[in-house]
Design a protein around this motif. Structure first.
Motif, PDB file in Angstrom:
ATOM      1  N   PHE A 133       0.841  -1.194   0.000  1.00 23.97           N
ATOM      2  CA  PHE A 133       0.000   0.000   0.000  1.00 23.97           C
ATOM      3  C   PHE A 133       0.881   1.250   0.000  1.00 23.97           C
ATOM      4  CE2 PHE A 133      -2.010   3.577   2.026  1.00 23.97           C
ATOM      5  CZ  PHE A 133      -3.242   3.648   1.409  1.00 23.97           C
ATOM      6  N   SER A 134       1.905   1.261   0.844  1.00 26.18           N
ATOM      7  CA  SER A 134       2.789   2.426   0.950  1.00 26.18           C
ATOM      8  C   SER A 134       3.493   2.702  -0.376  1.00 26.18           C
ATOM      9  CB  SER A 134       3.828   2.215   2.061  1.00 26.18           C
ATOM     10  OG  SER A 134       3.174   2.113   3.314  1.00 26.18           O
ATOM     11  N   ARG A 135       4.006   1.652  -1.014  1.00 26.72           N
ATOM     12  CA  ARG A 135       4.665   1.836  -2.323  1.00 26.72           C
ATOM     13  C   ARG A 135       3.693   2.421  -3.340  1.00 26.72           C
ATOM     14  NH1 ARG A 135       6.522  -3.267  -1.170  1.00 26.72           N
ATOM     15  NH2 ARG A 135       5.059  -4.217  -2.630  1.00 26.72           N
ATOM     16  N   ARG A 136       2.497   1.859  -3.395  1.00 28.10           N
ATOM     17  CA  ARG A 136       1.499   2.337  -4.358  1.00 28.10           C
ATOM     18  C   ARG A 136       1.086   3.771  -4.055  1.00 28.10           C
ATOM     19  NH1 ARG A 136      -2.451  -2.914  -5.247  1.00 28.10           N
ATOM     20  NH2 ARG A 136      -0.998  -4.069  -6.573  1.00 28.10           N
ATOM     21  N   PHE A 137       0.910   4.087  -2.784  1.00 26.87           N
ATOM     22  CA  PHE A 137       0.508   5.443  -2.422  1.00 26.87           C
ATOM     23  C   PHE A 137       1.604   6.436  -2.810  1.00 26.87           C
ATOM     24  CE2 PHE A 137      -0.337   9.103   0.229  1.00 26.87           C
ATOM     25  CZ  PHE A 137      -1.712   9.234   0.117  1.00 26.87           C
ATOM     26  N   GLN A 138       2.854   6.066  -2.562  1.00 28.88           N
ATOM     27  CA  GLN A 138       3.966   6.953  -2.934  1.00 28.88           C
ATOM     28  C   GLN A 138       4.049   7.122  -4.447  1.00 28.88           C
ATOM     29  OE1 GLN A 138       6.979   4.871  -0.719  1.00 28.88           O
ATOM     30  NE2 GLN A 138       6.740   6.207   1.061  1.00 28.88           N
ATOM     31  N   LYS A 139       3.785   6.071  -5.211  1.00 27.75           N
ATOM     32  CA  LYS A 139       3.737   6.175  -6.676  1.00 27.75           C
ATOM     33  C   LYS A 139       2.591   7.097  -7.097  1.00 27.75           C
ATOM     34  CE  LYS A 139       6.950   3.284  -8.190  1.00 27.75           C
ATOM     35  NZ  LYS A 139       8.107   3.758  -8.932  1.00 27.75           N
ATOM     36  N   MET A 140       1.473   7.000  -6.383  1.00 30.80           N
ATOM     37  CA  MET A 140       0.335   7.863  -6.656  1.00 30.80           C
ATOM     38  C   MET A 140       0.716   9.327  -6.414  1.00 30.80           C
ATOM     39  SD  MET A 140      -3.509   7.224  -5.178  1.00 30.80           S
ATOM     40  CE  MET A 140      -3.524   8.349  -3.811  1.00 30.80           C
ATOM     41  N   GLU A 141       1.446   9.571  -5.335  1.00 30.72           N
ATOM     42  CA  GLU A 141       1.918  10.930  -5.049  1.00 30.72           C
ATOM     43  C   GLU A 141       2.849  11.428  -6.156  1.00 30.72           C
ATOM     44  OE1 GLU A 141       2.070  11.361  -0.233  1.00 30.72           O
ATOM     45  OE2 GLU A 141       3.508   9.971  -1.138  1.00 30.72           O
ATOM     46  N   ARG A 175       1.914  15.536 -12.632  1.00 31.77           N
ATOM     47  CA  ARG A 175       0.777  16.161 -13.325  1.00 31.77           C
ATOM     48  C   ARG A 175       0.378  17.489 -12.673  1.00 31.77           C
ATOM     49  NH1 ARG A 175      -2.847  10.686 -14.284  1.00 31.77           N
ATOM     50  NH2 ARG A 175      -1.279   9.657 -15.577  1.00 31.77           N
ATOM     51  N   VAL A 176       1.200  17.937 -11.733  1.00 24.29           N
ATOM     52  CA  VAL A 176       0.958  19.177 -10.981  1.00 24.29           C
ATOM     53  C   VAL A 176      -0.439  19.154 -10.336  1.00 24.29           C
ATOM     54  CG1 VAL A 176       1.256  21.684 -10.987  1.00 24.29           C
ATOM     55  CG2 VAL A 176       2.382  20.320 -12.748  1.00 24.29           C
ATOM     56  N   LEU A 177      -0.720  18.048  -9.667  1.00 23.07           N
ATOM     57  CA  LEU A 177      -1.984  17.880  -8.944  1.00 23.07           C
ATOM     58  C   LEU A 177      -1.690  17.826  -7.450  1.00 23.07           C
ATOM     59  CD1 LEU A 177      -3.551  15.029 -11.118  1.00 23.07           C
ATOM     60  CD2 LEU A 177      -4.153  17.460 -11.191  1.00 23.07           C
ATOM     61  N   GLU A 178      -2.638  18.287  -6.648  1.00 23.22           N
ATOM     62  CA  GLU A 178      -2.536  18.246  -5.193  1.00 23.22           C
ATOM     63  C   GLU A 178      -3.509  17.182  -4.688  1.00 23.22           C
ATOM     64  OE1 GLU A 178      -1.041  19.315  -1.555  1.00 23.22           O
ATOM     65  OE2 GLU A 178      -0.492  20.400  -3.380  1.00 23.22           O
ATOM     66  N   LEU A 179      -2.988  16.096  -4.099  1.00 24.11           N
ATOM     67  CA  LEU A 179      -3.859  15.014  -3.632  1.00 24.11           C
ATOM     68  C   LEU A 179      -4.947  15.525  -2.700  1.00 24.11           C
ATOM     69  CD1 LEU A 179      -1.486  11.996  -2.849  1.00 24.11           C
ATOM     70  CD2 LEU A 179      -2.793  12.449  -4.925  1.00 24.11           C
ATOM     71  N   LYS A 180      -4.579  16.432  -1.806  1.00 23.01           N
ATOM     72  CA  LYS A 180      -5.513  16.893  -0.786  1.00 23.01           C
ATOM     73  C   LYS A 180      -6.758  17.545  -1.384  1.00 23.01           C
ATOM     74  CE  LYS A 180      -5.566  18.943   3.727  1.00 23.01           C
ATOM     75  NZ  LYS A 180      -4.785  19.007   4.910  1.00 23.01           N
ATOM     76  N   GLY A 181      -6.655  18.172  -2.529  1.00 22.32           N
ATOM     77  CA  GLY A 181      -7.806  18.829  -3.128  1.00 22.32           C
ATOM     78  C   GLY A 181      -8.594  17.960  -4.094  1.00 22.32           C
TER      79      GLY A 181
END
Length: 145
Positions: free
Chosen positions: A104-112, A118-124
């Motif tokens: 999960f951690s690896r995938r989440f970091q790849k997602m980040e 793509r100059v996207l902010e996960l939080k928004g």
């Protein structure tokens, strides 16, 4: 450290004596189940254990809807049943959970990383947008990316 065995109080000793109460919950559940199995309190195969996991999941779902005061207890029963399934499949629940957490951690970091590229902010982002990135990362992992 003796666990609630009544040792020294004239009560018979328990098969579960000697399991430290301070063990992490997954390890303690495995130890308790293993000791109980040594005296025959165990299913012969994994199928009924899987059925028990399903039963406990249904009880957890019912508690979510009808009895929120029982939710922690039911979730605990579900986790205990899943640990038992791991033991019955000759897997270590601690190792399995550590592996799942690392994945999960690896995938989440790849997602980040994908979001940053793509100059996207996960939080928004909406849950749907986040799920879209998550699925992309899973596909990339399957194809070796």
């Amino acid at each position: 450290e003796k666990e609630a065995s009544g040792a020294g109080s004239g009560q018979a000793e328990s098969v579960l004596d000697g399991i430290p109460g301070a063990l992490p919950a997954l390890m303690r559940a495995q130890a308790v189940q293993k000791k109980a199995a040594k005296v025959g309190f165990d299913w012969d195969e994994a199928a009924p254990v899987l059925a028990k996991v399903r039963e406990e999941l249904e009880e957890t779902e019912r508690a979510m809807i009808n009895e929120p005061e029982k939710l922690e207890e039911e979730l605990g029963d579900l986790l205990f049943a899943v640990v038992n399934l791991a033991r019955k499949l000759k897997l270590d629940a601690e190792v399995a959970l550590s592996g799942a957490t690392a994945k999960f951690s690896r995938r989440f970091q790849k997602m980040e990383e994908l979001a940053r590229a793509r100059v996207l902010e996960l939080k928004g982002m909406s849950l749907e947008e986040l799920d879209g990135l998550w699925e992309e990362v899973k596909v990339m992992a399957r194809v070796g990316g």
